[in-house]
Scaffold this motif. Structure first.
Motif, PDB file in Angstrom:
ATOM      1  N   VAL A 152       8.997  10.347  -7.329  1.00  9.91           N
ATOM      2  CA  VAL A 152      10.340   9.878  -6.804  1.00  9.91           C
ATOM      3  C   VAL A 152      10.599   9.130  -5.633  1.00  9.91           C
ATOM      4  CG1 VAL A 152      11.566  12.007  -7.942  1.00  9.91           C
ATOM      5  CG2 VAL A 152      10.564  11.874  -5.543  1.00  9.91           C
ATOM      6  N   GLY A 153       9.428   9.020  -4.870  1.00 14.39           N
ATOM      7  CA  GLY A 153       9.297   8.389  -3.619  1.00 14.39           C
ATOM      8  C   GLY A 153       9.191   6.756  -3.555  1.00 14.39           C
ATOM      9  N   TRP A 154       8.728   6.318  -4.834  1.00 15.17           N
ATOM     10  CA  TRP A 154       8.604   4.841  -5.108  1.00 15.17           C
ATOM     11  C   TRP A 154       9.996   4.277  -4.932  1.00 15.17           C
ATOM     12  CZ3 TRP A 154      11.421   2.522  -8.731  1.00 15.17           C
ATOM     13  CH2 TRP A 154      11.999   3.477  -9.679  1.00 15.17           C
ATOM     14  N   LEU A 199       0.707  -1.208   0.069  1.00 13.37           N
ATOM     15  CA  LEU A 199      -0.192   0.150   0.151  1.00 13.37           C
ATOM     16  C   LEU A 199       0.859   1.233   0.025  1.00 13.37           C
ATOM     17  CD1 LEU A 199      -2.974  -1.265   2.258  1.00 13.37           C
ATOM     18  CD2 LEU A 199      -3.041  -0.874   0.139  1.00 13.37           C
ATOM     19  N   LEU A 200       1.868   1.417   0.833  1.00 12.48           N
ATOM     20  CA  LEU A 200       2.745   2.279   0.705  1.00 12.48           C
ATOM     21  C   LEU A 200       3.355   2.628  -0.683  1.00 12.48           C
ATOM     22  CD1 LEU A 200       4.430   4.441   2.578  1.00 12.48           C
ATOM     23  CD2 LEU A 200       5.826   2.896   3.069  1.00 12.48           C
ATOM     24  N   PHE A 201       3.951   1.686  -1.124  1.00 13.34           N
ATOM     25  CA  PHE A 201       4.611   1.859  -2.674  1.00 13.34           C
ATOM     26  C   PHE A 201       3.400   2.087  -3.410  1.00 13.34           C
ATOM     27  CE2 PHE A 201       5.344  -0.233  -6.738  1.00 13.34           C
ATOM     28  CZ  PHE A 201       6.821   0.491  -6.984  1.00 13.34           C
ATOM     29  N   THR A 202       2.287   1.776  -3.500  1.00 13.96           N
ATOM     30  CA  THR A 202       1.237   2.188  -4.269  1.00 13.96           C
ATOM     31  C   THR A 202       0.812   3.639  -4.190  1.00 13.96           C
ATOM     32  OG1 THR A 202       0.194  -0.090  -4.365  1.00 13.96           O
ATOM     33  CG2 THR A 202      -1.152   1.792  -5.109  1.00 13.96           C
ATOM     34  N   ALA A 203       1.003   3.984  -2.935  1.00 14.33           N
ATOM     35  CA  ALA A 203       0.848   5.529  -2.849  1.00 14.33           C
ATOM     36  C   ALA A 203       1.774   6.381  -3.110  1.00 14.33           C
ATOM     37  CB  ALA A 203       0.400   5.811  -1.248  1.00 14.33           C
ATOM     38  N   SER A 204       3.290   5.683  -2.838  1.00 12.92           N
ATOM     39  CA  SER A 204       4.457   6.548  -3.279  1.00 12.92           C
ATOM     40  C   SER A 204       4.408   6.857  -4.609  1.00 12.92           C
ATOM     41  CB  SER A 204       5.411   5.829  -2.909  1.00 12.92           C
ATOM     42  OG  SER A 204       5.942   4.693  -3.472  1.00 12.92           O
TER      43      SER A 204
END
Length: 233
Positions: free
Chosen positions: A155-157, A145-150
């Motif tokens: 760049v955050g991914w 979920l964090l990766f999807t949101a990033s």
């Protein structure tokens, strides 16, 4: 207990990287035979690993028992597009695809976790044997979920992807060795820009794929744990 870090590199060729990538892509599109593409790829990848202490890696996984999970994973990847096939390419279709993709994340994470566990537990090191993966569903879903949101941050991914890989490595359990990942988010981001340029130019694609495999492989290290030598006064 003494610890010794063993570096890992990848010696596979550029054209072979393209060939195995295409094989995985085509078989995944066909859905049912996706597992056979994955088995072929990981067998080739493990054979190309070079360890600084002379260790060897062999992939022992077989597609026979795992093909349903691979087929489900491949189907989930294309389901949003299949569900909106009759809606054209407008804003409505895009919105439906996004909503459906997000709704499928919990199921997709469960399938991917089982596949990661199978992958890790079927890589045998000589010496060392096979490992176990103790990662649980809840934290894995959190990382997904964090990766999807990033992704929306552009760049955050990259930083989430490398942090998630470190979490995966921390949950690898084995007798006599562990695994660490030292790749950085900034390094991944910089290399990704170069890889995108290479993909745009088309001709360098085989070398881009090899560079991707080499970068990720180079980020891993096997931590050998050996009994400390006894000392006498």
């Amino acid at each position: 207990m003494e610890e010794r870090s063993v570096s890992v590199t990848f010696a596979g060729g550029a054209m072979a990287s393209l060939g195995y990538a295409l094989l995985c892509l085509v078989l995944s599109i066909c859905i049912i035979p996706a597992a056979w593409g994955a088995v072929a790829f990981f067998g080739w990848w493990c054979a190309g690993l070079r360890f600084s202490d002379g260790s060897r890696a062999v992939f022992e996984g077989r597609a026979g028992k795992m093909w349903p999970l691979f087929a489900v994973a491949a189907f989930l990847a294309v389901l949003p597009n299949l569900a909106t096939a009759g809606l054209g390419h407008g804003n409505k279709a895009g919105a439906v695809q996004i909503v459906l993709a997000v709704a499928l994340i919990p199921l997709d994470a469960a399938v991917k976790l089982a596949l990661y566990r199978w992958l890790i537990e079927n890589i045998r090191l000589t010496p060392g044997g096979s490992a176990r993966f103790g990662g649980r569903y809840a934290p894995f879903l959190g990382w997904v979920l964090l990766f999807t949101a990033s992704i929306v941050t552009v760049v955050g991914w990259a930083f989430v992807a490398t942090a998630m890989t470190r979490w995966l490595c921390r949950n690898i359990e084995a007798e006599g060795f562990g695994v660490e990942f030292t790749g950085s988010g900034l390094g991944l981001l910089g290399h990704t820009i170069l890889w995108l340029v290479g993909f745009t130019l088309l001709l360098p694609i085989p070398w881009v794929l090899r560079s991707m495999l080499r970068w990720w492989t180079r980020g891993f290290a096997v931590i050998r744990r050996e009994p400390a030598m006894a000392t006498f006064p």
